[in-house]
Design a protein around this motif. Structure first.
Motif, mmCIF file in Angstrom:
data_model
loop_
_atom_site.group_PDB
_atom_site.id
_atom_site.type_symbol
_atom_site.label_atom_id
_atom_site.label_comp_id
_atom_site.label_asym_id
_atom_site.label_seq_id
_atom_site.Cartn_x
_atom_site.Cartn_y
_atom_site.Cartn_z
ATOM 1 N N HIS A 1 1.459 -6.345 -6.120
ATOM 2 C CA HIS A 1 0.294 -5.495 -6.310
ATOM 3 C C HIS A 1 0.573 -4.189 -5.577
ATOM 4 O O HIS A 1 0.999 -4.205 -4.422
ATOM 5 N N ARG B 1 -6.721 11.244 -8.715
ATOM 6 C CA ARG B 1 -6.300 10.314 -9.777
ATOM 7 C C ARG B 1 -4.944 10.724 -10.347
ATOM 8 O O ARG B 1 -4.095 9.880 -10.609
ATOM 9 N N TYR C 1 -9.399 -5.337 -1.075
ATOM 10 C CA TYR C 1 -8.513 -5.680 -2.188
ATOM 11 C C TYR C 1 -7.782 -6.991 -1.894
ATOM 12 O O TYR C 1 -7.684 -7.863 -2.758
ATOM 13 N N LYS D 1 1.244 -5.110 -10.657
ATOM 14 C CA LYS D 1 -0.110 -4.634 -10.936
ATOM 15 C C LYS D 1 -0.382 -3.409 -10.083
ATOM 16 O O LYS D 1 -0.005 -3.368 -8.914
ATOM 17 N N THR D 2 -1.049 -2.428 -10.666
ATOM 18 C CA THR D 2 -1.357 -1.204 -9.931
ATOM 19 C C THR D 2 -2.861 -0.970 -9.891
ATOM 20 O O THR D 2 -3.589 -1.353 -10.819
ATOM 21 N N GLU D 3 -3.298 -0.338 -8.806
ATOM 22 C CA GLU D 3 -4.724 -0.035 -8.642
ATOM 23 C C GLU D 3 -4.880 1.230 -7.812
ATOM 24 O O GLU D 3 -4.189 1.419 -6.814
ATOM 25 N N GLU E 1 -7.902 3.284 -5.830
ATOM 26 C CA GLU E 1 -9.270 3.181 -5.341
ATOM 27 C C GLU E 1 -9.595 4.380 -4.460
ATOM 28 O O GLU E 1 -8.694 5.052 -3.969
ATOM 29 N N LEU F 1 -1.221 -0.608 -4.364
ATOM 30 C CA LEU F 1 -2.529 -0.004 -4.156
ATOM 31 C C LEU F 1 -2.385 1.381 -3.544
ATOM 32 O O LEU F 1 -1.719 1.550 -2.521
ATOM 33 N N THR G 1 0.863 -1.176 0.000
ATOM 34 C CA THR G 1 0.000 0.000 0.000
ATOM 35 C C THR G 1 0.900 1.226 0.000
ATOM 36 O O THR G 1 1.845 1.310 0.771
ATOM 37 N N ARG H 1 -10.568 -0.428 2.065
ATOM 38 C CA ARG H 1 -10.216 -0.729 0.673
ATOM 39 C C ARG H 1 -9.046 -1.717 0.599
ATOM 40 O O ARG H 1 -9.015 -2.591 -0.261
ATOM 41 N N HIS I 1 -8.348 -10.309 -4.336
ATOM 42 C CA HIS I 1 -7.244 -10.736 -5.199
ATOM 43 C C HIS I 1 -6.414 -11.877 -4.613
ATOM 44 O O HIS I 1 -5.365 -12.219 -5.156
#
Length: 147
Positions: free
Chosen positions: A34, A66, A104, A89-91, A93, A36, A8, A100, A108
């Protein structure tokens, strides 16, 4: 075996330390990293709005977050790839960070969540708890907090 590692990130020093730990951890187990970034709901602070104006970012809260979150995620993903990770991988939210992150991780099939710790101040931390404390208590997997 550890195959899915979630880091994170929020651009803080603590998150950068957690990112470095997560990169090393994922590389050691040849796992997927990942990344996040969780943006808060609601209006950003005035300083962030002034920054967005100077950078010609549309002034809607989601556009500001964003743009900033995307930049933080891109930087973190590049750092991971430079360290030799091939699957990143990026996300991004929106919402409560702890909720969150936990959602997540469950969605996942994350094996390990790595997050930085950061003080909220003694009274606020005592009354509300921190994101790291909530995630450690409620996540469906192992959590590693990096100082």
């Amino acid at each position: 075996m550890t195959k899915r590692v979630l880091a994170t990130i929020d651009g803080s020093d603590a998150a950068t330390k957690a990112l470095d730990f997560a990169i090393d951890y994922a590389a050691r187990y040849e796992g997927t990293l990942h990344l996040l970034y969780v943006a808060p709901d609601g209006a950003p602070p005035k300083a962030l709005i002034h920054f967005a104006e100077a950078e010609h970012i549309p002034d809607s809260p989601s556009a500001i977050y964003r743009s900033i979150g995307g930049s933080i995620l891109d930087s973190a993903a590049n750092r991971a790839r430079e360290a030799g990770l091939t699957t990143v991988k990026t996300e991004l939210e929106f919402g409560d960070a702890a909720e969150r992150i936990i959602a997540y991780a469950g969605k996942h099939g994350i094996d390990v969540v790595v997050l930085g710790t950061r003080g909220l101040g003694e009274l606020k931390g005592l009354l509300l708890g921190s994101v790291s404390m909530k995630v450690q208590s409620l996540a469906p997997c192992t959590c590693i907090c990096v100082r």
